[in-house]
Design a protein around this motif. Structure first.
Motif, PDB file in Angstrom:
ATOM      1  N   HIS A 125       0.863  -1.174   0.000  1.00 47.39           N
ATOM      2  CA  HIS A 125       0.000   0.000   0.000  1.00 47.39           C
ATOM      3  C   HIS A 125       0.905   1.230   0.000  1.00 47.39           C
ATOM      4  O   HIS A 125       2.065   1.157   0.414  1.00 47.39           O
ATOM      5  CB  HIS A 125      -0.927  -0.007   1.219  1.00 47.39           C
TER       6      HIS A 125
ATOM      7  N   GLU B 243      -6.996  10.499   4.245  1.00 45.00           N
ATOM      8  CA  GLU B 243      -6.790   9.554   5.351  1.00 45.00           C
ATOM      9  C   GLU B 243      -7.023   8.141   4.846  1.00 45.00           C
ATOM     10  O   GLU B 243      -7.878   7.910   3.998  1.00 45.00           O
ATOM     11  CB  GLU B 243      -7.770   9.907   6.477  1.00 45.00           C
ATOM     12  N   ARG B 244      -6.266   7.209   5.388  1.00 42.68           N
ATOM     13  CA  ARG B 244      -6.410   5.816   4.951  1.00 42.68           C
ATOM     14  C   ARG B 244      -6.195   4.866   6.117  1.00 42.68           C
ATOM     15  O   ARG B 244      -5.270   5.059   6.912  1.00 42.68           O
ATOM     16  CB  ARG B 244      -5.379   5.536   3.849  1.00 42.68           C
ATOM     17  N   ASN B 245      -7.062   3.872   6.214  1.00 37.44           N
ATOM     18  CA  ASN B 245      -6.822   2.802   7.180  1.00 37.44           C
ATOM     19  C   ASN B 245      -5.631   1.989   6.710  1.00 37.44           C
ATOM     20  O   ASN B 245      -5.360   1.920   5.515  1.00 37.44           O
ATOM     21  CB  ASN B 245      -8.044   1.876   7.280  1.00 37.44           C
TER      22      ASN B 245
ATOM     23  N   GLY C  68      -3.363  -1.754   6.566  1.00 43.40           N
ATOM     24  CA  GLY C  68      -3.628  -3.188   6.499  1.00 43.40           C
ATOM     25  C   GLY C  68      -4.528  -3.509   5.321  1.00 43.40           C
ATOM     26  O   GLY C  68      -4.847  -2.624   4.521  1.00 43.40           O
ATOM     27  N   PRO C  69      -4.938  -4.768   5.223  1.00 42.20           N
ATOM     28  CA  PRO C  69      -5.771  -5.162   4.078  1.00 42.20           C
ATOM     29  C   PRO C  69      -7.085  -4.377   4.068  1.00 42.20           C
ATOM     30  O   PRO C  69      -7.704  -4.195   5.109  1.00 42.20           O
ATOM     31  CB  PRO C  69      -6.044  -6.656   4.335  1.00 42.20           C
ATOM     32  N   SER C  70      -7.480  -3.934   2.883  1.00 44.26           N
ATOM     33  CA  SER C  70      -8.747  -3.214   2.764  1.00 44.26           C
ATOM     34  C   SER C  70      -9.873  -4.226   2.577  1.00 44.26           C
ATOM     35  O   SER C  70      -9.622  -5.413   2.332  1.00 44.26           O
ATOM     36  CB  SER C  70      -8.704  -2.267   1.567  1.00 44.26           C
ATOM     37  N   ARG C  71     -11.094  -3.754   2.664  1.00 39.76           N
ATOM     38  CA  ARG C  71     -12.233  -4.648   2.419  1.00 39.76           C
ATOM     39  C   ARG C  71     -12.150  -5.240   1.021  1.00 39.76           C
ATOM     40  O   ARG C  71     -12.513  -6.382   0.779  1.00 39.76           O
ATOM     41  CB  ARG C  71     -13.546  -3.870   2.548  1.00 39.76           C
TER      42      ARG C  71
ATOM     43  N   SER D 156       0.866   1.524  12.089  1.00 43.41           N
ATOM     44  CA  SER D 156      -0.290   2.032  12.821  1.00 43.41           C
ATOM     45  C   SER D 156      -1.023   3.073  11.985  1.00 43.41           C
ATOM     46  O   SER D 156      -0.422   3.811  11.202  1.00 43.41           O
ATOM     47  CB  SER D 156       0.133   2.629  14.161  1.00 43.41           C
TER      48      SER D 156
ATOM     49  N   PRO E  40      -5.227   5.130  11.397  1.00 41.20           N
ATOM     50  CA  PRO E  40      -5.119   5.557  10.011  1.00 41.20           C
ATOM     51  C   PRO E  40      -3.935   6.509   9.792  1.00 41.20           C
ATOM     52  O   PRO E  40      -3.510   7.185  10.719  1.00 41.20           O
ATOM     53  CB  PRO E  40      -6.439   6.306   9.764  1.00 41.20           C
TER      54      PRO E  40
ATOM     55  N   MET F 286      -2.443   9.799   7.589  1.00 42.47           N
ATOM     56  CA  MET F 286      -3.012  10.993   6.971  1.00 42.47           C
ATOM     57  C   MET F 286      -2.021  11.629   6.009  1.00 42.47           C
ATOM     58  O   MET F 286      -0.813  11.406   6.126  1.00 42.47           O
ATOM     59  CB  MET F 286      -3.398  11.988   8.048  1.00 42.47           C
TER      60      MET F 286
END
Lengths: 208, 149
Positions: free
Chosen positions: A141, A152-154, A156-159, A179, A181, A183
């Motif tokens: 990613h 902003e982004r979470n 780890g694997p996305s949905r 760690s 999200p 930014m």
């Protein structure tokens, strides 16, 4: 024992069994569990033996793959390439197939996704393959170093990762920040981490 | 003069959003949940119109979360320790989904994330301010059916 007591015991057993079955179905449906290894943890994992199990399935498990030093080194190299590319103003994801044959890991070509604009979602679609040696898929990613601070982004694997075709067929790994999200304008030296999702081993069909 | 005043009042009403400053911890659960879902849908409509549908399936994460971040910027750090709700909105007919984070102490949106994880936060520019100034097309999230993670 009284008849009413027996009825009570059967009713309790029935309710308990139903609850356990429902819980296990729910877990299977969601299948959103992701194992995360930080760089520090990965260091201690280097050289680990992994689980030789798997029955007749010839493919290695997630932990066997992620414990292999050659695989880890390759993943880390491509993660560093992803960060360097973003810092140079080209924000794109990178990925490759991991292959396995008689205890030896090799790697497919490294592909990059389309460069994403400042406000765009970066993604990568690896070309399809029928190579039976493929045991897992890896991608990175991107960083948001040069993006607007309101992005902003979470991590780890996305949905979408969880629901991808690859995830239903084989182990998948994504390198991302530890760690979140995260930014836009984040510190470029934020630590990275390896996440896994998808199948425990590549699925073997009867016609394979 | 009266018509001018009414026009201004009408304009202000039109640009205002559903997000009102209110403490959600003092609200009755049913009213609070209705507020959260209605606001979450509004945020999706404004920032990810491709992800909006009238019949979105909504769910609220059962526990209130506490905000934390390693990012040292003051606009982010000032939110550490604040409690927020997470509302998830899913399209039953596709893999489109959104999650909207809403502060408990003032009922305003904190951030939105779409299925591919990317989204917007409202730490540097408040949601209300953004809506007032208008969300530009290139600030919205668009759905790409062919995109992998």
């Amino acid at each position: 024992m009284k008849f009413s007591n027996l009825c009570g015991i059967f009713a309790t057993l029935f309710v308990t069994t139903t609850m356990v079955l429902l819980a296990s179905c729910s877990q299977d449906d969601d299948n959103y569990d992701s194992d995360m290894y930080t760089l520090a943890e990965m260091g201690t994992r280097l050289g680990g033996g992994g689980d030789p199990g798997g029955g007749t399935n010839p493919y290695p498990s997630k932990s066997e793959i992620s414990n292999n030093p050659d695989v880890l080194a390759k993943m880390l190299k491509v993660w560093n390439q992803t960060i360097a590319s973003a810092e140079a103003g080209v924000r794109c994801e990178f990925g490759f197939y991991i292959k396995y044959n008689q205890g030896v890991y090799t790697f497919g070509d490294v592909f990059s996704g389309e460069p994403a604009g400042h406000n765009e979602h970066a993604h990568i679609t690896l070309p399809g393959t029928n190579d039976p040696a493929v045991c897992a898929v890896f991608h990175t990613h991107t960083s948001l170093i040069n993006c607007d601070s309101t992005m902003e982004r979470n991590v780890g694997p996305s949905r979408i990762d969880y629901r991808s075709n690859h995830a239903s067929l084989m182990p998948c790994f994504v390198y991302d920040y530890q760690s979140g999200p995260i930014m836009g304008g984040q510190a470029p030296d934020s630590p990275g981490a390896l996440y896994s999702y998808g199948q425990e081993r590549r699925v073997v069909y009867s016609n394979n | 003069m009266k018509s001018v005043f009414l026009s201004v009042l009408l304009a202000v009403c039109c640009i205002s959003s559903y997000a009102q400053s209110q403490d959600l911890s003092t609200m009755k659960p049913a009213k609070r949940d209705t507020y959260l879902i209605k606001l979450a849908k509004e945020v999706v409509k404004n920032f990810g119109p491709d992800y909006y549908q009238k019949d979105l399936e909504s769910s609220i994460f059962p526990t209130v979360k506490v905000y934390n971040s390693n990012d040292k910027r003051s606009s982010i750090q000032k939110n550490v320790g604040r409690r927020y709700y997470v509302v998830t909105l899913e399209d039953k007919h596709s893999d489109k989904s959104s999650e909207v984070l809403i502060w408990e102490d003032n009922g305003e949106p904190a951030a939105i994330h779409f299925s591919h994880s990317l989204g917007r936060n409202f730490y540097f520019r408040s949601y209300k301010q953004w809506i007032k100034e208008g969300v530009k097309d290139d600030e919205k999230a668009y759905y790409d059916p062919n995109a992998d993670g």
